[in-house]
Design a protein around this motif. Structure first.
Motif, PDB file in Angstrom:
ATOM      1  N   VAL A 143      -8.171   2.186  10.748  1.00  0.00           N
ATOM      2  CA  VAL A 143      -7.995   3.079   9.599  1.00  0.00           C
ATOM      3  C   VAL A 143      -6.534   3.514   9.478  1.00  0.00           C
ATOM      4  O   VAL A 143      -5.926   3.432   8.414  1.00  0.00           O
ATOM      5  CB  VAL A 143      -8.916   4.314   9.719  1.00  0.00           C
ATOM      6  CG1 VAL A 143      -8.527   5.359   8.695  1.00  0.00           C
ATOM      7  CG2 VAL A 143     -10.352   3.911   9.526  1.00  0.00           C
ATOM      8  N   LEU A 144      -5.970   3.941  10.607  1.00  0.00           N
ATOM      9  CA  LEU A 144      -4.592   4.424  10.565  1.00  0.00           C
ATOM     10  C   LEU A 144      -3.634   3.304  10.161  1.00  0.00           C
ATOM     11  O   LEU A 144      -2.697   3.514   9.390  1.00  0.00           O
ATOM     12  CB  LEU A 144      -4.203   4.990  11.941  1.00  0.00           C
ATOM     13  CG  LEU A 144      -3.136   6.079  11.928  1.00  0.00           C
ATOM     14  CD1 LEU A 144      -3.497   7.178  10.964  1.00  0.00           C
ATOM     15  CD2 LEU A 144      -2.937   6.652  13.318  1.00  0.00           C
ATOM     16  N   ILE A 197      -3.979   2.716   6.346  1.00  0.00           N
ATOM     17  CA  ILE A 197      -3.306   3.774   5.583  1.00  0.00           C
ATOM     18  C   ILE A 197      -1.793   3.590   5.652  1.00  0.00           C
ATOM     19  O   ILE A 197      -1.092   3.597   4.624  1.00  0.00           O
ATOM     20  CB  ILE A 197      -3.685   5.167   6.126  1.00  0.00           C
ATOM     21  CG1 ILE A 197      -5.168   5.428   5.902  1.00  0.00           C
ATOM     22  CG2 ILE A 197      -2.867   6.248   5.446  1.00  0.00           C
ATOM     23  CD1 ILE A 197      -5.661   6.702   6.527  1.00  0.00           C
ATOM     24  N   SER A 198      -1.284   3.409   6.877  1.00  0.00           N
ATOM     25  CA  SER A 198       0.172   3.305   7.032  1.00  0.00           C
ATOM     26  C   SER A 198       0.722   2.107   6.282  1.00  0.00           C
ATOM     27  O   SER A 198       1.745   2.190   5.622  1.00  0.00           O
ATOM     28  CB  SER A 198       0.553   3.183   8.508  1.00  0.00           C
ATOM     29  OG  SER A 198      -0.085   4.189   9.236  1.00  0.00           O
ATOM     30  N   ILE A 207       0.833   2.803   2.519  1.00  0.00           N
ATOM     31  CA  ILE A 207       1.947   3.667   2.154  1.00  0.00           C
ATOM     32  C   ILE A 207       3.268   2.901   2.267  1.00  0.00           C
ATOM     33  O   ILE A 207       4.139   2.985   1.400  1.00  0.00           O
ATOM     34  CB  ILE A 207       1.964   4.915   3.073  1.00  0.00           C
ATOM     35  CG1 ILE A 207       0.750   5.791   2.799  1.00  0.00           C
ATOM     36  CG2 ILE A 207       3.238   5.700   2.885  1.00  0.00           C
ATOM     37  CD1 ILE A 207       0.755   6.536   1.505  1.00  0.00           C
ATOM     38  N   LEU A 213       3.724   0.644  -0.697  1.00  0.00           N
ATOM     39  CA  LEU A 213       4.101   1.429  -1.874  1.00  0.00           C
ATOM     40  C   LEU A 213       5.592   1.762  -1.834  1.00  0.00           C
ATOM     41  O   LEU A 213       6.326   1.591  -2.816  1.00  0.00           O
ATOM     42  CB  LEU A 213       3.269   2.723  -1.908  1.00  0.00           C
ATOM     43  CG  LEU A 213       3.661   3.744  -2.965  1.00  0.00           C
ATOM     44  CD1 LEU A 213       3.077   3.345  -4.305  1.00  0.00           C
ATOM     45  CD2 LEU A 213       3.201   5.137  -2.589  1.00  0.00           C
TER      46      LEU A 213
END
Lengths: 182, 192, 203
Positions: free
Chosen positions: A15-16, A19-20, A23, A26
Motif C-alpha cells: 500500500v505504501l 501511494i508513494s 505521488i 504526479l
C-alpha cells in the motif's frame, strides 16, 4: 475469493509503495511541465535587471564567482562593448538584500539595481530610491566609502548596499585577474 | 570561526525562530504554561533539530542532488523527520528511561513542528555546509528554547491576572508574545 | 448533502469552528504571511487547494490503508500536493513564491491539513470530505485575508498595494512587523470570542 490480511507487513508495504509511487509520478509530471517555465522566468528576471543597468543590452553569459556574497557574474554585451554585472547579496537590516551591480571593464560602477530585499518598509526600503543609487555611478572602489552619503535613519541598509557594491567590484577584478593569468 | 559565531548569535537573538521567523508557534502556544515543561520541550526540540539538520544534509547532497530530484525535498525531509522522531523515541525508551518519561509525550508532536522542517529547508536555502547546518540547527533550537522558556515565565504570571473574559488564555498570551517580540526587535540590525 | 446542511457547515467552518480563530491551528503561516493582502490571499488559496485535494485522495484511499501506516501515508499524500502547488506557484506566480518563500513547503506541517485528514477525511466518503476541505480552507483563507487587510491598512496605509489615505499617511510599521502580527491576531481572536459567546447566550 482471496482474503487479504490487512495487518500483514507485505500488505502495508505494498500500500505504501503504491501511494508513494502514485505521488512521485504526479510530481514527476508536474515537474517536467514547470521546470522549463521556471528556468525561463529566472533568465528573464536576470535579463530585466541587467537591462535596467545597460539599456542597450543585447545578450549576457553567466559565470560562477568565488568571491563571498557574490552569487553570479554576468558578461554583458551591450551596444558594441562588453561590460560586467554581478548579482550580490549583502546582509541588511532584515536579511539579505539582492542587488544587481553593473561594473565596467575599467572597474567603475555603471549602475545599481535592487532585485529583492526584506528591509523595513518606509525606512530601509529607501535605498531603492534613485537619489541614493545614482550616487554610485562612475565611482571606483576607493571612493565608495567616502563619496556615497548614507540615508539618515537607514544606516544599516545603506551600508549594506555599499558593501554589496564593493563585493561586486571585487568579483569583477578577481575575474579580470584570472583572465590575465590564464 | 567568526562566521559560526555570527550564525549562532543571529539564530538565537536576531532571527529568533519564534519572534521573527514564526516557526514553531504551535508548541510555543501549546506547551508554554509552565517553565519546566517548556524547558523539556525545548530540549527535545533541540535534539531533533540538530540531528535532522545533519541527516537531511546527507539526504539532500548525497541522494537528491546527484539524482536531480531536488524538487522532492519537502517529501523526503518530512519523512526523514518523522522516521527520526520515531527512532529517537524508541532509542530513548530503551536507553534513557527517565529522560523518555520526561520528554515522552512531546516527542510525537515534534514531527509536525514547523521549526524542524523549517530549519532543514533553510539550511538548503542558505547553502550552509555540513558544519554550519548543524550549528544553525542547534543554535536556532536554542533560540526556540529561550523564547518558549521566557514566554512560559510570563504566562505563569498571566494566570494570576484578571483580564476581560474574551481575552483570557490564548488572546492575552498572543499579545504578550507580541510585546516580547518587540523587545527582541532591539537585536535587529546589530553590527559586528 | 442538502442546502441547509451545507449552510450549517459553512457557518461552522467560517466562524464557530474557524480553524485559526477557534481551533488555533496553522498559526505559523497565519502570523508569518499576513503582511499584505496579496500574500494572505495567496497563502489562503494555496492551503485551501492542498486541503481539498488531500481530503479527496485520503477519503478515496481510506479503506485500503492499514492502521499502522495511516499517518505516514497521509503525510506522503499531503506533502505530494504541497510540492505540486509549490512548483506551480514558482512557475506561474513567481512573485508570490518570492514573498512567501519557505512558508509554501511548510504548508505540509500546517496542522489544519493533517487534523482534517485524521478527523474527517479518513472516516467519511469523498464528497463530504471535499466539502469539508473547501469549507475549512475557506475559514482559514478568510481569516488570513481579514488579518492581512487590517495589518496592511494600519502598517502601510494601503489595501492590496493601493494607497487609501494619501501620500502623507506614514503608517504604524510595527503592525506589519512580527510583533504586530501577534498583537493583531490576539485582538482578533478576543473579538471573535466575544461575539461567539454573545450569540451563544442568546440561543
Amino acid at each position: 475469493m482471496l482474503k487479504i490480511n490487512k495487518e500483514s507487513i507485505l500488505y502495508t508495504v505494498i500500500v505504501l509503495t503504491v501511494i508513494s509511487s502514485g505521488i512521485a509520478l504526479l510530481l514527476a509530471i508536474i515537474n517536467s511541465v514547470t521546470s522549463p517555465v521556471i528556468a525561463k522566468k529566472n533568465l528573464e528576471e536576470k535579463g530585466n535587471a541587467i537591462q535596467s543597468i545597460y539599456t542597450d543590452y543585447i545578450s549576457f553569459e553567466s559565470t560562477k564567482t568565488e568571491v563571498k556574497n557574490a552569487e553570479e557574474l554576468y558578461i554583458v554585451s551591450h551596444g558594441d562593448t562588453t561590460d560586467y554585472c554581478v548579482l550580490v547579496s549583502p546582509s541588511g537590516f532584515g536579511g539579505e538584500i539582492q542587488m544587481m551591480v553593473g561594473v565596467t571593464g575599467d572597474l567603475k560602477i555603471s549602475g545599481v539595481e535592487i532585485v529583492s530585499m526584506s528591509e523595513t518598509a518606509g525606512v530601509g526600503t529607501k535605498i531603492k530610491n534613485a537619489d541614493f543609487l545614482s550616487q554610485f555611478i562612475g565611482l571606483q572602489v576607493n571612493k565608495i566609502s567616502t563619496d556615497v552619503d548614507v540615508i539618515s535613519g537607514a544606516t544599516v541598509s545603506s551600508t549594506a548596499a555599499k558593501v554589496g557594491v564593493e563585493t561586486a567590484l571585487d568579483a569583477v577584478s578577481e575575474y579580470l585577474k584570472a583572465g590575465d593569468n590564464g | 570561526m567568526k562566521e559560526m559565531l555570527l550564525i549562532i548569535v543571529s539564530a538565537i537573538l536576531i532571527d529568533n525562530f519564534i519572534f521573527s521567523k514564526f516557526l514553531g508557534i504551535c508548541p510555543f502556544l501549546g506547551v508554554s504554561e509552565k517553565t519546566d515543561t517548556a524547558l523539556s520541550m525545548g530540549f527535545a526540540v533541540t535534539f531533533v533539530m540538530t540531528v535532522s539538520s545533519a541527516v537531511t544534509y546527507f539526504i539532500y547532497y548525497g541522494v537528491l542532488v546527484p539524482f536531480n530530484l531536488t524538487y522532492l525535498k519537502t517529501i523526503a525531509f518530512i519523512l526523514v523527520i518523522a522516521a527520526l522522531v520515531q527512532l529517537i523515541e524508541m532509542f530513548m525508551k530503551k536507553a534513557f528511561p527517565p529522560l523518555y518519561q520526561a520528554l515522552g509525550i512531546y516527542l510525537p508532536l515534534i514531527t509536525t513542528n514547523c521549526a524542524v522542517l523549517g530549519v532543514t529547508l533553510l539550511n538548503i536555502q542558505y547553502e550552509y555546509n555540513f558544519i554550519n547546518s548543524v550549528v544553525y540547527g542547534f543554535a536556532s533550537a536554542v533560540g526556540f528554547t529561550l523564547a518558549i522558556v521566557i514566554f512560559a515565565g510570563v504566562r505563569q504570571r498571566l494566570q494570576l491576572s484578571d483580564p476581560p473574559k474574551a481575552f483570557r488564555g490564548i488572546p492575552l498570551a498572543l499579545i504578550s508574545a507580541g510585546l516580547i517580540a518587540m523587545a527582541f526587535m532591539g537585536f535587529q540590525g546589530m553590527e559586528f | 448533502m442538502t442546502k441547509g446542511e451545507f449552510k450549517l457547515k459553512l457557518i461552522d467552518g467560517l466562524l464557530l469552528n474557524n480553524p485559526v480563530l477557534v481551533q488555533l491551528l496553522g498559526m505559523c503561516s497565519t502570523l508569518a504571511v499576513t503582511t499584505n493582502l496579496f500574500n494572505g490571499l495567496g497563502m489562503g488559496i494555496a492551503t485551501t487547494i492542498v486541503l481539498t485535494m488531500s481530503n479527496l485522495i485520503i477519503s478515496l484511499i481510506r479503506k485500503f490503508v492499514p492502521k499502522q501506516i495511516r499517518i505516514a501515508s497521509f503525510i506522503v499524500v499531503i506533502s505530494g500536493f504541497v510540492t505540486a502547488i509549490e512548483l506551480l506557484i514558482r512557475a506561474y506566480v513567481p512573485v508570490l513564491d518570492k514573498s512567501l518563500g519557505i512558508f509554501i513547503p511548510l504548508i505540509v506541517v500546517n496542522c489544519i491539513i493533517l487534523a482534517r485528514a485524521e478527523a474527517f477525511a479518513s472516516k467519511n466518503p469523498p464528497l463530504p470530505s471535499v466539502v469539508d476541505g473547501l469549507v475549512m480552507g475557506l475559514g482559514f483563507a478568510s481569516t488570513l485575508v481579514v488579518l492581512s487587510v487590517i495589518r496592511e491598512i494600519i502598517g502601510y496605509g494601503t489595501i492590496g498595494g493601493l494607497n487609501i489615505f494619501g501620500e502623507n499617511f506614514k503608517g504604524a510599521t510595527l503592525i506589519a512587523m512580527p510583533a504586530g502580527a501577534f498583537i493583531t491576531l490576539g485582538i482578533i481572536i478576543a473579538t471573535t470570542r466575544y461575539f461567539v459567546n454573545k450569540s451563544k447566550q442568546k440561543c
